[in-house]
Design an enzyme around this catalytic site. Structure first.
Site, PDB file in Angstrom:
ATOM      1  CD  GLU A 154      -3.065   0.961   2.173  1.00 21.45           C
ATOM      2  OE1 GLU A 154      -4.106   1.628   2.042  1.00 21.45           O
ATOM      3  OE2 GLU A 154      -2.839   0.252   3.171  1.00 21.45           O
ATOM      4  NE  ARG A 213     -19.652  21.993 -11.700  1.00 19.82           N
ATOM      5  CZ  ARG A 213     -20.590  22.453 -10.870  1.00 19.82           C
ATOM      6  NH1 ARG A 213     -21.869  22.299 -11.180  1.00 19.82           N
ATOM      7  NH2 ARG A 213     -20.259  23.065  -9.739  1.00 19.82           N
ATOM      8  CG  ASP A 251     -15.315   0.048   9.640  1.00 19.45           C
ATOM      9  OD1 ASP A 251     -15.964   0.706   8.795  1.00 19.45           O
ATOM     10  OD2 ASP A 251     -14.229   0.428  10.111  1.00 19.45           O
ATOM     11  CG  ASP A 254      -7.197  -0.610   5.809  1.00 20.80           C
ATOM     12  OD1 ASP A 254      -6.008  -0.964   5.825  1.00 20.80           O
ATOM     13  OD2 ASP A 254      -7.547   0.576   5.694  1.00 20.80           O
TER      14      ASP A 254
END
Length: 405
Positions: free
Chosen positions: A129, A227, A247, A271
Site C-alpha cells: 500500500e 462535475r 465496519d 484493512d
C-alpha cells in the site's frame, strides 16, 4: 491415507445458492464432495452442524495486523497477526505493508515471502500500500515516506518479494504511475488505485493501463462530484473490483449494497491494524501514533482514519444484517471474488469438490463457531462449538464415527 471428515445437516453456502440440509465431505486438505439430503457413510468423524451456516473460508486482500500484532514489526508478529484473523475465519491472507523507507519495505517483503512458504499457502503474498501515493490523500500513510514512482526502485521491491508480490496500490495521477501499473501486472501482481487525488480521466487511464481494483473505495481518494466523478466514479463506472471496509465507520452500509448491485465487484476487506481484537487504547502505524476509541482508529495528529479494528466475520455479518446482502453475495465478496482476483479461484474461495477445505461455521447470529483451514480445525480446540455450547461438550456428544447418532 488421508483423514476424512463429514460435516452435515447445515446450510451450506455454495456458488449462487444456499443448500439446505447440506453436507460436505473433506478428505485431507481438500473438499472431496458436497451435496444435500442423506450424506454418504464415512469411516471418519462426522459433525452435525444442526442447521448452522457453512461458508468458504474468507480471503482478506488487505490487512496490516490484529490481535496486538503489527505485521511490519517482526516476522513473529506478522505470523501472529495472520493467526489472529484465522480464528475469525480468514483462511487466506494477503499481508499489507504501509508506506516505509525502501530498505524497510524490502525487508518486510522478504518476511512475507518466508511466511508464504511456512504457512502452507494460507498466506498468499504481499500487498504494497504505497509508497507511490498522493500527499493530498495519504490518510494514515506516513507522508515522510511517500515517493515518486520509479521503475528501477519498483523492480527492487519485486525482487525482494521473491515472486510473492500480489498487489500494489498506486495513485495514478503521479508522473510515472502508469509505468508502475504496467510493471506490476507484468510481474503477476494486481494493480490497484488508491490514496489518490486523480481525476476521472486519470483514473480511467490507469484502468486502461491494467488496474483492476479500487483500494478501499471512497476512503483515501477524491470524493465523487457531479462535475468531476474522480477515481470513485471511475471505479463504479468501469468493471473495477472495489474493496470496501464494511465496519460502519469507513462507509455507510448503503455503499456496500450499492457496490454489490453489479455482481462480482464487491470485495470485503478489513484493512485491520494491530488494534483489531484489542479494545481501545493507543498503537502505532507506520511510525505514527494512533488512538483507538470505541473501536475507531484515528491518527492522533490529524484525526484521519487509520485502518480499522474489523475482522472478516464482522464484515460479512454487517453486510447481511446492516446492508441487506444475501448471504450468498456476502460470501462471494469475502471469498470468491478475492480468490478470483488473485487467480486462485480454482484452488480456494468456494465450497466445491477439488478446492481447498477452507470452511467457516457460523451460528444463527452469524458468529464464528469454527474454522477449518486446509482440512484442519483452527485454534486450541479440535472442533468448533455449536449454538454457544462448550467445545468439550460438543466433542463428547456430537462428534462420532459414522452417522449412527
Amino acid at each position: 491415507m488421508n483423514s476424512s471428515l463429514l460435516l452435515h445437516s447445515g446450510r451450506v453456502v455454495r456458488p449462487g445458492r444456499v443448500v439446505e440440509n447440506g453436507w460436505v465431505l473433506v478428505e485431507g486438505e481438500t473438499i472431496a464432495d458436497a451435496g444435500s439430503g442423506t450424506p454418504p457413510t464415512v469411516s471418519g468423524p462426522a459433525l452435525d452442524l444442526r442447521g448452522q451456516w457453512l461458508l468458504p473460508g474468507f480471503v482478506d486482500l488487505h490487512v496490516h495486523g490484529g490481535g496486538g500484532h503489527d505485521v511490519t514489526s517482526s516476522a513473529g508478529a506478522m505470523a501472529a497477526a495472520v493467526e489472529f484473523h484465522r480464528t475469525h475465519g480468514t483462511t487466506r491472507t494477503l499481508v499489507s505493508l504501509v508506506t516505509a523507507p525502501l530498505v524497510d519495505l524490502e525487508q518486510q517483503l522478504g518476511r512475507v515471502a518466508e511466511l508464504v512458504s511456512d504457512s502452507g499457502g494460507h498466506v498468499v503474498g504481499s500487498h504494497l500500500e504505497g509508497p507511490y501515493l498522493s500527499h493530498v490523500r495519504c490518510g494514515a500513510q506516513n507522508p515522510r515516506h511517500l515517493r515518486s514512482p520509479d521503475r528501477k526502485e519498483f523492480s527492487r521491491l519485486v525482487a525482494a518479494a521473491r515472486g510473492t508480490l500480489r498487489s500494489i496500490t498506486v495513485a495514478p495521477e503521479l508522473p510515472g504511475a502508469l509505468d508502475i501499473i504496467g510493471d506490476a501486472v507484468a510481474a503477476g501482481a494486481i494493480a490497484a488505485i488508491g490514496h489518490t487525488d486523480a481525476t476521472y480521466a486519470e483514473a480511467l487511464r490507469a484502468i486502461e493501463a491494467g488496474a483492476t481494483v479500487a483500494t478501499h473505495l471512497f476512503n483515501g481518494m477524491r470524493p465523487i462530484h457531479h462535475r468531476e466523478p474522480g477515481p470513485a466514479g471511475a471505479a463504479l463506472a468501469s468493471d473495477l473490483a472495489c474493496e470496501v471496509i464494511n465496519d460502519g465507520i469507513h462507509v455507510h452500509p448503503a455503499i456496500t449494497a450499492l457496490v454489490n448491485q453489479q455482481p462480482g465487484r464487491l470485495i470485503l476487506v478489513t484493512d485491520a491494524i494491530d488494534a483489531a481484537g484489542m479494545g481501545d487504547g493507543e498503537v502505532e502505524l507506520g511510525g505514527q501514533r494512533v488512538e483507538v476509541r470505541n473501536g475507531e482508529a484515528r491518527l492522533a495528529s490529524t484525526g484521519s482514519l487509520a485502518g480499522s479494528t474489523l475482522t472478516m466475520d464482522a464484515a460479512v455479518r454487517r453486510a447481511v444484517l446492516h446492508s441487506g446482502l444475501a448471504i450468498v453475495d456476502a460470501s462471494v465478496a469475502a471469498s470468491g471474488t478475492p480468490a478470483r482476483l488473485l487467480g486462485r479461484g480454482t484452488q480456494f474461495g468456494a465450497i466445491e469438490p477439488g478446492l481447498a477445505a477452507d470452511l467457516v461455521v457460523l451460528d444463527a447470529e452469524l458468529m464464528v463457531a469454527g474454522v477449518l483451514a486446509s482440512g484442519g480445525w483452527v485454534g486450541a480446540a479440535d472442533e468448533p462449538s455449536t449454538n454457544g455450547r462448550d467445545v468439550t461438550q460438543l466433542v463428547q456428544t456430537n462428534v462420532v464415527t459414522g452417522l449412527d447418532h
